[in-house]
Design an enzyme around this catalytic site. Structure first.
Site, PDB file in Angstrom:
ATOM      1  N   ASN A  55       0.851  -1.196   0.000  1.00 44.87           N
ATOM      2  CA  ASN A  55       0.000   0.000   0.000  1.00 44.87           C
ATOM      3  C   ASN A  55       0.887   1.247   0.000  1.00 44.87           C
ATOM      4  O   ASN A  55       1.953   1.258   0.608  1.00 44.87           O
ATOM      5  CB  ASN A  55      -0.866  -0.007   1.274  1.00 44.87           C
ATOM      6  N   HIS A 102       0.910   5.104   1.279  1.00 47.16           N
ATOM      7  CA  HIS A 102       0.187   5.941   2.245  1.00 47.16           C
ATOM      8  C   HIS A 102       0.851   7.320   2.320  1.00 47.16           C
ATOM      9  O   HIS A 102       2.083   7.408   2.432  1.00 47.16           O
ATOM     10  CB  HIS A 102       0.191   5.276   3.628  1.00 47.16           C
ATOM     11  N   SER A 140       4.868   6.697   2.637  1.00 46.36           N
ATOM     12  CA  SER A 140       5.404   5.371   2.969  1.00 46.36           C
ATOM     13  C   SER A 140       4.788   4.316   2.057  1.00 46.36           C
ATOM     14  O   SER A 140       3.608   4.399   1.724  1.00 46.36           O
ATOM     15  CB  SER A 140       5.033   4.988   4.414  1.00 46.36           C
ATOM     16  N   ASP A 199      -2.739   0.567   7.836  1.00 44.78           N
ATOM     17  CA  ASP A 199      -1.574   1.462   7.755  1.00 44.78           C
ATOM     18  C   ASP A 199      -0.483   1.160   8.784  1.00 44.78           C
ATOM     19  O   ASP A 199       0.221   2.078   9.238  1.00 44.78           O
ATOM     20  CB  ASP A 199      -2.010   2.934   7.878  1.00 44.78           C
TER      21      ASP A 199
HETATM   22  C1  GRF Z   1      -2.650   9.160  -2.754  1.00 39.96           C
HETATM   23  O1  GRF Z   1      -2.210  10.262  -2.016  1.00 39.96           O
HETATM   24  C2  GRF Z   1      -2.586   7.923  -1.924  1.00 39.96           C
HETATM   25  O2  GRF Z   1      -1.468   7.836  -1.116  1.00 39.96           O
HETATM   26  C3  GRF Z   1      -3.822   8.114  -1.083  1.00 39.96           C
HETATM   27  O3  GRF Z   1      -4.781   8.581  -1.990  1.00 39.96           O
HETATM   28  C4  GRF Z   1      -4.141   9.276  -3.036  1.00 39.96           C
HETATM   29  C5  GRF Z   1      -4.515   8.606  -4.314  1.00 39.96           C
HETATM   30  O4  GRF Z   1      -3.987   9.264  -5.433  1.00 39.96           O
HETATM   31  N1  GRF Z   1      -4.167   6.935  -0.370  1.00 39.96           N
HETATM   32  P1  GRF Z   1      -4.009   8.587  -6.867  1.00 39.96           P
HETATM   33  O5  GRF Z   1      -5.393   7.986  -7.059  1.00 39.96           O
HETATM   34  O6  GRF Z   1      -2.933   7.544  -6.910  1.00 39.96           O
HETATM   35  O7  GRF Z   1      -3.754   9.708  -7.819  1.00 39.96           O
END
Ligand code: GRF
Length: 208
Positions: free
Chosen positions: A99, A101, A128, A137
């Site tokens: 994932n 984050h 991360s 997370d």
């Molecule tokens: C990213 O900031 C990701 O870390 C978070 O949601 C956002 C998604 O952006 N969980 P994208 O859809 O990859 O443009």
């Protein structure tokens, strides 16, 4: 091969595709996830498993797993996938689900990380990549990037700078996984045959 799960824009997914990583399919939990259009334009298999159509989290996760497993991926990448997954689903992809984050975990798990970081007045924020475990997370961290917080930052400007680094560490981490170079030792992850601090990308963006 990897399967990528998205919920919206899909810029992290796009970064993976553009980096040439072997993407078998992109699956979204919303039919209106904008990233699906990009995947289709690249002739990548796409699917929608709408969580709203299922009576329980378990039923949704089972349908999602069936869709994922059709592609027999080595790795599942959660790239902006905004659903909490059941322990059974997480166990199914143990050690093969990553994932991205938008915070330096273990700080700011959950949502609205940029707003909370600004409210707390921290000077260094970031992102991360971690293996997914049942506690949201909190899994073993593969890579992190630090992003300085500027005095004039607002949520949007900080999010945009963090996002650029998300793309970089997600591509790096998945590249290492595909090369069989990630070793999980307890809660720590080592990158085989790499310089000592491979998983920690410090971004000198103070004046950029
Ligand atoms: C990213 O900031 C990701 O870390 C978070 O949601 C956002 C998604 O952006 N969980 P994208 O859809 O990859 O443009």
């Amino acid at each position: 091969m990897l399967v990528i799960l998205i919920s919206g824009r899909g810029s992290n997914m796009r970064a993976l595709v553009e980096a040439g990583l072997p993407v078998a399919a992109v699956i979204a939990n919303r039919a209106d996830a904008a990233g699906l259009d990009f995947a289709r334009s690249r002739k990548i298999a796409t699917a929608v498993v709408e969580h709203q159509k299922f009576a329980s989290r378990e039923a949704f996760d089972d349908a999602l797993a069936r869709e994922i497993d059709r592609h027999r991926p080595r790795l599942v990448a959660l790239a902006g996938f905004m659903r909490v997954l059941t322990p059974r689903f997480v166990a199914r992809y143990e050690r093969r689900m990553l994932n991205i984050h938008p915070s330096l975990l273990p700080m700011y798990p959950g949502l609205e990380t940029h707003r909370r970081a600004l409210e707390d007045g921290i000077k260094v924020h970031g992102c991360s990549v971690h293996f997914v475990t049942p506690q949201v997370d909190h899994g073993p961290i593969v890579a992190q990037a630090a992003v300085p917080v500027r005095d004039d930052d607002d949520e949007a400007s900080l999010a945009a700078r963090v996002l650029e680094t998300e793309h970089r560490i997600l591509v790096a981490a998945i590249g290492w996984f595909c090369e069989d170079r990630l070793v999980i030792e307890g809660h720590r992850v080592r990158v085989k045959d790499e310089v000592a601090d491979a998983g920690a990308l410090l971004v000198p963006a103070l004046h950029s």
